[in-house]
Write a protein that holds these residues in place. Sequence first.
Motif, mmCIF file in Angstrom:
data_model
loop_
_atom_site.group_PDB
_atom_site.id
_atom_site.type_symbol
_atom_site.label_atom_id
_atom_site.label_comp_id
_atom_site.label_asym_id
_atom_site.label_seq_id
_atom_site.Cartn_x
_atom_site.Cartn_y
_atom_site.Cartn_z
ATOM 1 N N GLU A 1 15.345 -15.918 -59.484
ATOM 2 C CA GLU A 1 15.077 -17.247 -58.949
ATOM 3 C C GLU A 1 13.883 -17.164 -57.995
ATOM 4 O O GLU A 1 13.574 -16.109 -57.459
ATOM 5 C CB GLU A 1 16.308 -17.755 -58.192
ATOM 6 C CG GLU A 1 17.545 -17.922 -59.061
ATOM 7 C CD GLU A 1 17.449 -19.118 -59.992
ATOM 8 O OE1 GLU A 1 16.424 -19.818 -59.950
ATOM 9 O OE2 GLU A 1 18.394 -19.344 -60.759
ATOM 10 N N VAL B 100 13.668 -17.858 -54.999
ATOM 11 C CA VAL B 100 14.027 -17.350 -53.682
ATOM 12 C C VAL B 100 13.829 -15.848 -53.571
ATOM 13 O O VAL B 100 13.673 -15.300 -52.497
ATOM 14 C CB VAL B 100 15.494 -17.719 -53.351
ATOM 15 C CG1 VAL B 100 16.457 -16.936 -54.218
ATOM 16 C CG2 VAL B 100 15.801 -17.434 -51.888
ATOM 17 N N LYS C 27 23.656 -19.122 -63.233
ATOM 18 C CA LYS C 27 23.900 -19.373 -61.815
ATOM 19 C C LYS C 27 25.346 -19.020 -61.495
ATOM 20 O O LYS C 27 26.194 -18.944 -62.389
ATOM 21 C CB LYS C 27 23.613 -20.833 -61.453
ATOM 22 C CG LYS C 27 24.593 -21.834 -62.042
ATOM 23 C CD LYS C 27 24.291 -23.239 -61.548
ATOM 24 C CE LYS C 27 25.339 -24.236 -62.043
ATOM 25 N NZ LYS C 27 25.091 -25.610 -61.509
ATOM 26 N N THR D 67 22.952 -19.364 -48.603
ATOM 27 C CA THR D 67 22.912 -20.274 -49.740
ATOM 28 C C THR D 67 21.484 -20.715 -50.051
ATOM 29 O O THR D 67 20.598 -20.676 -49.195
ATOM 30 C CB THR D 67 23.781 -21.509 -49.468
ATOM 31 O OG1 THR D 67 23.854 -22.321 -50.631
ATOM 32 C CG2 THR D 67 23.196 -22.345 -48.347
ATOM 33 N N THR D 68 21.266 -21.142 -51.278
ATOM 34 C CA THR D 68 19.998 -21.754 -51.668
ATOM 35 C C THR D 68 20.096 -23.259 -51.446
ATOM 36 O O THR D 68 21.182 -23.818 -51.272
ATOM 37 C CB THR D 68 19.679 -21.485 -53.140
ATOM 38 O OG1 THR D 68 20.665 -22.146 -53.965
ATOM 39 C CG2 THR D 68 19.702 -19.987 -53.438
ATOM 40 N N GLU E 166 19.584 -25.513 -53.687
ATOM 41 C CA GLU E 166 20.302 -26.085 -54.831
ATOM 42 C C GLU E 166 21.812 -25.976 -54.633
ATOM 43 O O GLU E 166 22.558 -26.906 -54.972
ATOM 44 C CB GLU E 166 19.880 -25.373 -56.124
ATOM 45 C CG GLU E 166 18.458 -25.655 -56.582
ATOM 46 C CD GLU E 166 17.408 -24.901 -55.780
ATOM 47 O OE1 GLU E 166 16.225 -25.275 -55.858
ATOM 48 O OE2 GLU E 166 17.790 -23.940 -55.060
ATOM 49 N N ALA F 174 18.542 -19.598 -47.661
ATOM 50 C CA ALA F 174 17.904 -18.369 -48.141
ATOM 51 C C ALA F 174 16.388 -18.457 -48.181
ATOM 52 O O ALA F 174 15.712 -17.430 -48.160
ATOM 53 C CB ALA F 174 18.438 -18.017 -49.534
ATOM 54 N N ASP F 175 15.839 -19.670 -48.248
ATOM 55 C CA ASP F 175 14.381 -19.818 -48.313
ATOM 56 C C ASP F 175 13.726 -19.877 -46.940
ATOM 57 O O ASP F 175 12.524 -20.113 -46.824
ATOM 58 C CB ASP F 175 14.012 -21.057 -49.135
ATOM 59 C CG ASP F 175 14.572 -22.349 -48.535
ATOM 60 O OD1 ASP F 175 15.240 -22.284 -47.478
ATOM 61 O OD2 ASP F 175 14.337 -23.425 -49.121
#
Length: 360
Positions: free
Chosen positions: A90, A92, A162, A196-197, A199, A218-219
């Motif tokens: 992904e 990330v 996912k 978490t992301t 999304e 996470a970003d």
Amino acid sequence: MRSIRHLLVFLMHLSLGTFAERFSNGYYYQDIVNGNGGMYFHRIRLLVESSQPLVSAVQGSNVTLPCHYRYEPELSSPRRTRVKWFWQPEPVHGGLQERDVMVAIGTRHRSYGDFKGRVRLRRSAPGDASLVINPLQSDDTGRYRCEIIDGLEDESITVHLKFRGVVFPYYSHRGRYLMNFHEAKEACEQQDAHLTTFEQLFAAWEEGLDWCNAGWLADGTAQYPVSVPREACGGTDLAPGVRSYGPRDKDLDRFDAFCFTSSIRGEVYFLQHHSKLNFTEAGEACQNDGGRIAKVGQLYAAWRFVGFDQCDAGWLADGSVRYPIVTPRINCGLSEPGVRSFGFPPKHLKNGVYCYKVRW
């Protein structure tokens, strides 16, 4: 002369086999001599398909990523093909390029990197090139590409993997808004989870997650989900949604964390004990029972994935006291399902305990 030319064409095709194949414009062609000495072309197209382009799974389990190939029209005998699977993490993970997962030709196959020894082709029927991963690891999510190569022709499809999991807010035992990005990441990992992301947080908000404290994602952004707008959560003029502070300084800024867990590799249970326990006694009691004191992420996973419902407050490994409720009822907290928390009480106080045992 015309009959001699027909004879030469016939002998040429006879020497090459009745059906001479060639490749052009993305198709295989079979040149077939008809009874009058002429030729007509019959094209065979390779098709690669997936019945499920998006697959959800749970960390620690196994998963099958569907990929099937066939020919139009159908062949009377199988062809020798090569199957290749690729993986791209992904965004990330840093937007890395595709990596080899495995390659197979006939019964021979080879897997690569972290996938070595964990992947195989299902091959449940002719044309089945589905990838089986067992067990799933925390970094396996992303984009998988199945490529079928037949001579000069190749076709591929993409399957996205996912994790099916649960998002939960988490803050330090020292208090709110006290973790930088690196501390938040470590805190989630200590609770058998990961940051978490966006999304994942957005999906949790769609399912009703409402939390008025910003947490690291996470970003490297800080965000929070609001289902019911109110003054303390950005004001009543803003619509429900995921509110964002945008990218923050990972070393200097301080927030809580949003963690994501997708692991059900063990059993979480409330230890039936003859008396309540302080924190130290709780850990010892779980060890004496053949397990260990449960982590927050493990309790959330048990609540979400196996419907764990227990109206008894118990110690967890981080020093917090919580309990999971699937069916809300009198004296068991709020009107909605969830994991109730009493925060981090003094460790000399007496409570129950939630233990965890690994399944072999």
